[in-house]
Design a protein around this motif. Sequence first.
Motif, mmCIF file in Angstrom:
data_model
loop_
_atom_site.group_PDB
_atom_site.id
_atom_site.type_symbol
_atom_site.label_atom_id
_atom_site.label_comp_id
_atom_site.label_asym_id
_atom_site.label_seq_id
_atom_site.Cartn_x
_atom_site.Cartn_y
_atom_site.Cartn_z
ATOM 1 N N LYS A 6 0.858 -1.057 -0.041
ATOM 2 C CA LYS A 6 -0.045 0.094 0.036
ATOM 3 C C LYS A 6 0.968 1.292 0.114
ATOM 4 C CE LYS A 6 -3.984 -0.054 2.526
ATOM 5 N NZ LYS A 6 -4.739 -0.038 3.585
ATOM 6 N N VAL A 7 0.480 2.346 -0.556
ATOM 7 C CA VAL A 7 1.030 3.688 -0.615
ATOM 8 C C VAL A 7 0.243 4.493 -0.063
ATOM 9 C CG1 VAL A 7 2.121 5.243 -2.116
ATOM 10 C CG2 VAL A 7 2.384 2.999 -2.782
ATOM 11 N N ALA A 8 0.656 5.360 0.940
ATOM 12 C CA ALA A 8 -0.144 6.494 1.796
ATOM 13 C C ALA A 8 0.094 7.822 0.938
ATOM 14 C CB ALA A 8 0.465 6.436 3.135
ATOM 15 N N ILE A 9 -0.879 8.461 0.869
ATOM 16 C CA ILE A 9 -0.852 9.872 0.134
ATOM 17 C C ILE A 9 -1.145 10.787 0.801
ATOM 18 C CG2 ILE A 9 -1.761 11.060 -1.835
ATOM 19 C CD1 ILE A 9 -0.598 8.231 -2.900
ATOM 20 N N TYR A 10 -0.274 11.695 1.335
ATOM 21 C CA TYR A 10 -0.651 12.895 2.022
ATOM 22 C C TYR A 10 -0.752 14.321 1.336
ATOM 23 C CZ TYR A 10 0.126 16.252 5.813
ATOM 24 O OH TYR A 10 -0.085 17.373 6.565
ATOM 25 N N PRO A 11 -1.820 14.691 1.110
ATOM 26 C CA PRO A 11 -1.851 15.985 0.452
ATOM 27 C C PRO A 11 -1.924 17.176 1.684
ATOM 28 C CG PRO A 11 -4.174 15.158 0.925
ATOM 29 C CD PRO A 11 -3.093 14.274 1.490
ATOM 30 N N GLU A 56 0.584 4.138 11.922
ATOM 31 C CA GLU A 56 0.945 2.796 11.391
ATOM 32 C C GLU A 56 1.116 3.032 10.058
ATOM 33 O OE1 GLU A 56 -1.341 -0.547 13.015
ATOM 34 O OE2 GLU A 56 -0.435 -0.182 15.144
ATOM 35 N N LEU A 57 -0.019 3.666 9.346
ATOM 36 C CA LEU A 57 -0.046 3.769 7.979
ATOM 37 C C LEU A 57 1.417 4.554 7.509
ATOM 38 C CD1 LEU A 57 -1.634 3.892 5.250
ATOM 39 C CD2 LEU A 57 -2.503 6.024 5.905
ATOM 40 N N VAL A 58 1.729 5.405 8.141
ATOM 41 C CA VAL A 58 2.805 6.192 7.654
ATOM 42 C C VAL A 58 4.088 5.564 8.122
ATOM 43 C CG1 VAL A 58 1.630 8.389 7.398
ATOM 44 C CG2 VAL A 58 2.889 7.953 9.540
ATOM 45 N N GLU A 59 4.233 4.776 9.191
ATOM 46 C CA GLU A 59 5.352 4.194 9.582
ATOM 47 C C GLU A 59 5.751 2.753 8.873
ATOM 48 O OE1 GLU A 59 5.697 5.227 14.372
ATOM 49 O OE2 GLU A 59 4.742 3.415 13.816
ATOM 50 N N GLY A 82 9.399 13.158 12.124
ATOM 51 C CA GLY A 82 10.651 12.346 11.999
ATOM 52 C C GLY A 82 10.549 11.315 10.975
ATOM 53 N N LEU A 83 9.569 11.655 10.371
ATOM 54 C CA LEU A 83 9.399 10.667 8.919
ATOM 55 C C LEU A 83 10.058 11.218 7.635
ATOM 56 C CD1 LEU A 83 5.558 10.007 9.998
ATOM 57 C CD2 LEU A 83 7.257 8.338 10.225
ATOM 58 N N LYS A 84 10.227 10.321 6.693
ATOM 59 C CA LYS A 84 10.570 10.588 5.376
ATOM 60 C C LYS A 84 9.821 9.767 4.148
ATOM 61 C CE LYS A 84 15.897 10.841 5.868
ATOM 62 N NZ LYS A 84 17.160 10.152 5.506
ATOM 63 N N PRO A 85 9.278 11.020 3.469
ATOM 64 C CA PRO A 85 8.277 10.451 2.402
ATOM 65 C C PRO A 85 9.195 9.926 1.429
ATOM 66 C CG PRO A 85 8.740 13.075 2.290
ATOM 67 C CD PRO A 85 9.559 12.576 3.429
#
Lengths: 102, 183
Positions: A6-11, A56-59, A82-85
């Motif tokens: 799955k890929v998360a999409i963050y607008p 959990e989705l973005v991790e 502390g997350l990297k896209p």
Amino acid sequence: MEKVQKVAIYPCGGVGFPLSSVARYATFIVTEDLLPGETEIVDAVRLISGFPEDVELVENNPTIIIDGCAYQCGSNLFRLLGLKPAARILATVISKLPPTFV
Amino acid sequence: MVERVCIFPCGGIKKTEATVARIAAYMVNEDLLPRRTMILCVPAYLRGVEEDLVMVEDYPTVVIDCHAENCGTNLLYLSGITPAARVFIPDLAEQHGLAYGSQRRELEPEAQQLAEIVARETARAALAMLENPLYNFEKQRIKTDTCLAQRGLPADPFDYVQLAPGLYRPSNMPDFFPEGSDA
């Protein structure tokens, strides 16, 4: 290497500039029409409220950020957390508008 | 005297009711109380864009929560800001027997009608803050050490008092409706 499920999409999700509505609308198109079931929207307010499924989705999945303007609020939120896209789309470049506009 | 009021739609995107909150905020800001209200932009707020920080520090904020998860309220709580009022969409939906529909991109007619009701209730609270000469709002300061993810949140961080169906005020914030008037 495990295949991405799955890929998360963050607008960016803003309300001040029209391009933030463009980013949001584009995300609905991706998640509902183009890649339903294979993509999921990141909800910033749920994420910072610490809802486990959003954390959990973005991790656990790669995230594509759609930044609406040069403020890069989407990218900056990820940096703060502390997350990297995995990738970033900058709507102003596609629209050929100046990076920040009124 | 309050010069402007900040309107904070929850900022969500997953739920249809978040679109109701956002559209309602546009109605207040563009149609009902233009130039007397400002809309808080969540991503800009988190990024630290100055105008969005000043918006909640120097002016009373009406938060529009779209769901019992209270994401709008929780964000303000985490950043140390107490809203002047909260409009809670599920209460208004129940009171008027309206549904959210299933379209997040553009609202269906019934959800559009709900957004208009939410906008009117938000504007009613904001107008009271703007026009009640006895309403006394004190400026606030944002917590700068806020690390937002995965904090524990109380169920009702501001001890909301219900003023009318769908309309709430934190128990330690001043009343904005003039004394003796019906909320």
